[in-house]
Design a protein around this motif. Structure first.
Motif, PDB file in Angstrom:
ATOM      1  N   LYS A   1       0.813  -1.216   0.000  1.00  0.00           N
ATOM      2  CA  LYS A   1       0.000   0.000   0.000  1.00  0.00           C
ATOM      3  C   LYS A   1       0.845   1.264   0.000  1.00  0.00           C
ATOM      4  N   ILE A   2       1.969   1.240   0.703  1.00  0.00           N
ATOM      5  CA  ILE A   2       2.825   2.419   0.750  1.00  0.00           C
ATOM      6  C   ILE A   2       3.403   2.691  -0.631  1.00  0.00           C
ATOM      7  N   PHE A   3       3.932   1.653  -1.268  1.00  0.00           N
ATOM      8  CA  PHE A   3       4.479   1.799  -2.616  1.00  0.00           C
ATOM      9  C   PHE A   3       3.411   2.309  -3.580  1.00  0.00           C
ATOM     10  N   MET A   4       2.226   1.716  -3.550  1.00  0.00           N
ATOM     11  CA  MET A   4       1.177   2.068  -4.489  1.00  0.00           C
ATOM     12  C   MET A   4       0.618   3.459  -4.237  1.00  0.00           C
ATOM     13  N   ARG A   5       0.715   3.933  -3.016  1.00  0.00           N
ATOM     14  CA  ARG A   5       0.268   5.304  -2.744  1.00  0.00           C
ATOM     15  C   ARG A   5       1.090   6.310  -3.554  1.00  0.00           C
ATOM     16  N   TYR A   6       2.419   6.116  -3.549  1.00  0.00           N
ATOM     17  CA  TYR A   6       3.279   7.019  -4.301  1.00  0.00           C
ATOM     18  C   TYR A   6       3.095   6.850  -5.801  1.00  0.00           C
ATOM     19  N   VAL A   7       2.896   5.614  -6.246  1.00  0.00           N
ATOM     20  CA  VAL A   7       2.669   5.366  -7.669  1.00  0.00           C
ATOM     21  C   VAL A   7       1.377   6.031  -8.119  1.00  0.00           C
ATOM     22  N   ALA A   8       0.324   5.913  -7.301  1.00  0.00           N
ATOM     23  CA  ALA A   8      -0.952   6.533  -7.639  1.00  0.00           C
ATOM     24  C   ALA A   8      -0.817   8.045  -7.725  1.00  0.00           C
ATOM     25  N   CYS A   9      -0.039   8.616  -6.823  1.00  0.00           N
ATOM     26  CA  CYS A   9       0.167  10.061  -6.804  1.00  0.00           C
ATOM     27  C   CYS A   9       0.754  10.541  -8.132  1.00  0.00           C
ATOM     28  N   VAL A  10       1.813   9.891  -8.586  1.00  0.00           N
ATOM     29  CA  VAL A  10       2.473  10.345  -9.816  1.00  0.00           C
ATOM     30  C   VAL A  10       1.677   9.931 -11.054  1.00  0.00           C
ATOM     31  N   ALA A  11       1.009   8.770 -11.021  1.00  0.00           N
ATOM     32  CA  ALA A  11       0.244   8.317 -12.181  1.00  0.00           C
ATOM     33  C   ALA A  11      -0.964   9.218 -12.434  1.00  0.00           C
ATOM     34  N   LEU A  12      -1.659   9.611 -11.380  1.00  0.00           N
ATOM     35  CA  LEU A  12      -2.804  10.504 -11.544  1.00  0.00           C
ATOM     36  C   LEU A  12      -2.357  11.880 -12.038  1.00  0.00           C
ATOM     37  N   PHE A  13      -1.217  12.340 -11.532  1.00  0.00           N
ATOM     38  CA  PHE A  13      -0.687  13.619 -12.013  1.00  0.00           C
ATOM     39  C   PHE A  13      -0.376  13.532 -13.499  1.00  0.00           C
ATOM     40  N   TYR A  14       0.226  12.428 -13.930  1.00  0.00           N
ATOM     41  CA  TYR A  14       0.597  12.304 -15.337  1.00  0.00           C
ATOM     42  C   TYR A  14      -0.625  12.109 -16.235  1.00  0.00           C
ATOM     43  N   THR A  15      -1.714  11.570 -15.694  1.00  0.00           N
ATOM     44  CA  THR A  15      -2.948  11.513 -16.474  1.00  0.00           C
ATOM     45  C   THR A  15      -3.388  12.927 -16.825  1.00  0.00           C
ATOM     46  N   ALA A  16      -3.313  13.811 -15.834  1.00  0.00           N
ATOM     47  CA  ALA A  16      -3.644  15.218 -16.072  1.00  0.00           C
ATOM     48  C   ALA A  16      -2.653  15.860 -17.028  1.00  0.00           C
ATOM     49  N   ALA A  17      -1.357  15.578 -16.829  1.00  0.00           N
ATOM     50  CA  ALA A  17      -0.327  16.187 -17.675  1.00  0.00           C
ATOM     51  C   ALA A  17      -0.486  15.767 -19.132  1.00  0.00           C
ATOM     52  N   TYR A  18      -0.793  14.492 -19.371  1.00  0.00           N
ATOM     53  CA  TYR A  18      -0.946  14.025 -20.741  1.00  0.00           C
ATOM     54  C   TYR A  18      -2.193  14.594 -21.407  1.00  0.00           C
ATOM     55  N   ALA A  19      -3.174  14.994 -20.621  1.00  0.00           N
ATOM     56  CA  ALA A  19      -4.328  15.672 -21.214  1.00  0.00           C
ATOM     57  C   ALA A  19      -3.875  16.954 -21.907  1.00  0.00           C
ATOM     58  N   PHE A  20      -2.942  17.665 -21.277  1.00  0.00           N
ATOM     59  CA  PHE A  20      -2.412  18.872 -21.900  1.00  0.00           C
ATOM     60  C   PHE A  20      -1.491  18.529 -23.068  1.00  0.00           C
TER      61      PHE A  20
ATOM     62  N   SER B   1       5.178   2.001 -16.029  1.00  0.00           N
ATOM     63  CA  SER B   1       4.011   1.474 -16.728  1.00  0.00           C
ATOM     64  C   SER B   1       2.752   2.234 -16.351  1.00  0.00           C
ATOM     65  N   LEU B   2       2.559   2.441 -15.058  1.00  0.00           N
ATOM     66  CA  LEU B   2       1.358   3.140 -14.607  1.00  0.00           C
ATOM     67  C   LEU B   2       1.468   4.650 -14.812  1.00  0.00           C
ATOM     68  N   GLN B   3       2.683   5.187 -14.680  1.00  0.00           N
ATOM     69  CA  GLN B   3       2.888   6.622 -14.846  1.00  0.00           C
ATOM     70  C   GLN B   3       2.589   7.056 -16.282  1.00  0.00           C
ATOM     71  N   TYR B   4       3.221   6.391 -17.234  1.00  0.00           N
ATOM     72  CA  TYR B   4       3.012   6.784 -18.621  1.00  0.00           C
ATOM     73  C   TYR B   4       1.790   6.109 -19.230  1.00  0.00           C
ATOM     74  N   GLY B   5       1.448   4.929 -18.716  1.00  0.00           N
ATOM     75  CA  GLY B   5       0.230   4.277 -19.181  1.00  0.00           C
ATOM     76  C   GLY B   5      -1.013   5.067 -18.830  1.00  0.00           C
ATOM     77  N   SER B   6      -0.912   5.885 -17.787  1.00  0.00           N
ATOM     78  CA  SER B   6      -2.046   6.716 -17.416  1.00  0.00           C
ATOM     79  C   SER B   6      -2.416   7.685 -18.526  1.00  0.00           C
ATOM     80  N   GLY B   7      -1.430   8.015 -19.376  1.00  0.00           N
ATOM     81  CA  GLY B   7      -1.713   8.899 -20.500  1.00  0.00           C
ATOM     82  C   GLY B   7      -2.674   8.279 -21.501  1.00  0.00           C
TER      83      GLY B   7
END
Length: 395
Positions: free
Chosen positions: A210-229, A346-352
């Motif tokens: 859960k600790i690892f995935m918390r940080y992954v979720a944080c950056v993956a959700l941010f990159y989903t927003a970033a890739y929208a731009f 995978s999750l960071q850029y896959g979020s795009g």
């Protein structure tokens, strides 16, 4: 503490920075050409980004365990060869279907670059040093999204978008001799010994952490927003606001300058504050900027400046969020850093993929869809950063 003798040289920084920049370079350089590609190929150019991100996300899950078992350099060499071959395929394509296929192929190779650069950093450096190094590399790699769109705009002014992919093929080939200077940071004594198929079970271990995935979720959700731009801005700026394709790169580069500035500041901040504290503040600022972007897009307030200015603030926070979230996530799983880095990437850029598909389905020719995606997922990143999953949130 360093885990291995680290050749802390300018060449190491430049090589790792170039590897970290491969994802941005592979997409950002042809952003100004996307409206023209859509017209020439009679299809939706956003799908070329979707195809790249699908290949990028899935292939990392293979390369990560492989690098834990055979080292970092061999997968990097193989990845550069595949990237160059995929770029040639893109250059020769004459339909959206063909170019999407070759973009997937291209991504299978390109994904090794940033993923294994992160793993190399974890091999060489401890937690605080890794965050500092990632911030340094963010500054170096920022050259790609600054130069890329500017160069792409000039290329399509002089010739066709096909030339952009020929250039990417040459860049991939040029990286091969540069990789010879990169040390093997994962020696045989530290490599995983189990069968390769068993190594993939580490993903289950990571997903359950859960600790690892918390940080992954944080950056993956941010990159989903970033890739929208990233995916939506060529159409918003060029088609909606009427910005010349040659000048689009300057507006895009403005955001990268913000990332660079905050990355430099972050090198000092990580010595004064915990990574969690930095993430909470940075994601809150990003969420507020995303909300303002959506408000301006729906009201029309400020015109193009109502998009450019809050997006600049939103993007700048990447200088803290990506470095701190990645360093914090990898710090807890050093024994499987390759697999962990692969899952993060995978999750960071896959979020795009989510952003590009949402834009392809719901974009209406206005900035509204892009801005709404930025706002919603930036808030999600903030929520992930605020979660407290253990008594002490300090890293």
């Amino acid at each position: 503490m360093k885990t291995t003798a680290a050749p802390d040289t300018l060449s190491l920084i430049l090589i790792l920075g170039a590897l970290m920049a491969f994802t941005s370079l592979s997409t950002d350089i042809y952003l100004p050409a996307m409206p023209q590609m859509s017209a020439d190929l009679h299809g939706n150019a956003e799908l070329t980004v979707t195809g790249f991100l699908i290949g990028f996300a899935v292939a990392q899950l293979f390369w990560g365990p492989v690098s834990d078992r055979i080292g970092r350099k061999k997968p990097l060499f193989a990845g550069m060869v595949l990237f160059a071959a995929g770029s040639v395929g893109c250059a020769l394509s004459d339909s959206i279907g063909e170019i999407v296929f070759w973009r997937v192929f291209q991504a299978v190779g390109a994904c090794t670059a940033p993923m294994l650069a992160r793993a190399v950093i974890r091999d060489l450096y401890g937690q605080a040093q890794a965050a500092q190094m990632l911030s340094t590399l963010t500054v170096v790699m920022a050259a790609a999204p600054i130069i890329g769109p500017l160069l792409g705009g000039q290329i399509i002014r002089l010739t066709s978008w096909h030339a952009i992919f020929w250039l990417l093929a040459l860049i991939g080939a040029a990286m091969l001799p540069a990789l010879l200077k990169l040390p093997e940071t994962h020696p045989a004594a530290k490599r995983r010994r189990e069968p390769l198929w068993h190594a993939f079970s580490h993903y289950g271990e990571l997903l359950a952490n859960k600790i690892f995935m918390r940080y992954v979720a944080c950056v993956a959700l941010f990159y989903t927003a970033a890739y929208a731009f990233i995916v939506g801005s060529p159409f918003v700026y060029i088609d909606y606001f009427g910005i010349d394709a040659q000048h689009y790169g300057w507006l895009f580069a403005l955001n990268i300058l913000g990332v660079m500035a905050l990355s430099v500041i972050n090198r000092r901040l990580v010595n004064r504050f915990s990574l969690d504290q930095l993430l909470r503040v940075a994601t809150t600022v990003a969420a507020l900027a995303g909300f303002i972007t959506a408000l301006c897009a729906y009201s029309g307030f400020g015109g193009i400046y109502g998009i450019v200015l809050p997006v600049f603030v939103f993007f700048a926070t990447n200088g803290i969020i990506a470095a701190c979230a990645t360093a914090a996530a990898l710090n807890g799983v050093p024994h499987i850093a390759g697999a962990a880095s692969a899952l993060i990437g995978s999750l960071q850029y896959g979020s795009g993929i989510v952003s590009s598909l949402l834009l392809a389905a719901f974009a209406d020719g206005t900035p509204q869809t892009m801005a709404l995606i930025i706002a919603v997922f930036a808030v999600g990143s903030m929520i992930a950063a605020q979660l407290r999953l253990r008594p002490s949130a300090s890293i």
